[in-house]
Design an enzyme around this catalytic site. Structure first.
Site, PDB file in Angstrom:
ATOM      1  N   LYS A 133       0.831  -1.206   0.000  1.00  0.00           N
ATOM      2  CA  LYS A 133       0.000   0.000   0.000  1.00  0.00           C
ATOM      3  C   LYS A 133       0.866   1.256   0.000  1.00  0.00           C
ATOM      4  O   LYS A 133       0.688   2.142  -0.847  1.00  0.00           O
ATOM      5  CB  LYS A 133      -0.921   0.016   1.220  1.00  0.00           C
ATOM      6  CG  LYS A 133      -1.839   1.234   1.256  1.00  0.00           C
ATOM      7  CD  LYS A 133      -2.741   1.240   2.481  1.00  0.00           C
ATOM      8  CE  LYS A 133      -1.981   1.661   3.716  1.00  0.00           C
ATOM      9  NZ  LYS A 133      -2.869   1.874   4.879  1.00  0.00           N
ATOM     10  N   ASP A 151      -6.423   0.834   0.780  1.00  0.00           N
ATOM     11  CA  ASP A 151      -6.592   1.202   2.185  1.00  0.00           C
ATOM     12  C   ASP A 151      -7.974   0.728   2.620  1.00  0.00           C
ATOM     13  O   ASP A 151      -8.637  -0.038   1.904  1.00  0.00           O
ATOM     14  CB  ASP A 151      -6.405   2.715   2.372  1.00  0.00           C
ATOM     15  CG  ASP A 151      -7.556   3.526   1.786  1.00  0.00           C
ATOM     16  OD1 ASP A 151      -8.385   2.960   1.019  1.00  0.00           O
ATOM     17  OD2 ASP A 151      -7.646   4.729   2.097  1.00  0.00           O
TER      18      ASP A 151
END
Length: 241
Positions: A133, A151
């Site tokens: 991420k 997320d």
């Protein structure tokens, strides 16, 4: 009465086409979608992204000017006084773990990358505290290399949209990558994050005020009456909290 899709009955091709329509529609709905973190270099973006874990972007942006001024290079993080760094990071929460990550990142960059942030996923994820991420945020928003940032918002919306049934972020990323054009990976993530913050909330999504309701198999998860749903829509200031 809103007629929505049945994601369980659609073909792979239909799902791909719907995913791309959703990305376009979100672009029309959120033309200002962008990364909210402030930065001027890949190192600053990397640091800000690490600090954003379990913290609002607004708070991170309040803290990072002092961080960037005190630690302008990877070497500065590597040589940081732990107590001082932790004190500066305290407002972002989990400050001990974050200080440990930043000091480790600084040392790794100095030792293995001549103090520079690498522009490759496989290199970024070897840094302490950096997962896919964080790596995709840096690649997409500084280096211009498309990446899907999964997320909590992107994961939630992907499942509500019926684009994946996975909960593991890596698998969600893989499913989205197969549906969305590569050139749109970064902006699609930004748009989904904006939509998640403003409209498609975790507890009570504003379904009746959602412009993509007809493309969403989860319509009805939140209030469907337009006036009631409209009261749930958040503006920029509220969404940034």
């Amino acid at each position: 009465m809103v007629t929505t899709v049945d994601a369980r009955a659609e073909t792979a091709l239909a799902r791909t086409r719907r995913a791309r329509r959703i990305v376009r529609a979100l672009g029309e709905l959120h033309p200002d979608a962008r990364i909210a973190l402030h930065f001027s270099s890949p190192l600053e973006l990397l640091v800000a992204t690490v600090l954003s874990a379990q913290c609002t972007d607004k708070k991170v942006n309040e803290v990072t000017p002092g961080v960037f001024a005190r630690y302008p290079t990877a070497a500065a993080y590597a040589a940081a006084d732990r107590d001082e760094l932790e004190a500066i990071l305290r407002p972002t929460g989990f400050f001990r773990a974050k200080a440990n990550s930043l000091m480790g990142i600084g040392a790794a960059l100095v030792e293995r990358f001549d103090g520079e942030v690498p522009g490759r996923l496989e290199a970024l994820v070897t840094l302490p505290g950096v997962g896919r991420k964080t790596a995709n945020v840096v690649l997409g928003h500084y280096f211009g290399i498309p990446g899907i940032t999964v997320d909590t918002h992107v994961g939630r919306l992907s499942r509500r949209f019926g684009l994946t049934t996975e909960t593991d972020p890596v698998r969600v990323e893989s499913d989205l990558a197969a549906l969305i054009e590569r050139r749109d990976w970064t902006i699609a993530s930004d748009r989904m994050i904006f939509h998640g913050r403003r409209v498609c909330h975790a507890r009570r999504p504003a379904c009746g005020a959602c412009a993509i309701a007809r493309m969403c198999p989860s319509f009805g998860t939140g209030p469907t009456e337009p006036a009631e749903a409209a009261r749930l829509v958040r503006g920029d200031a509220e969404a940034a909290r």
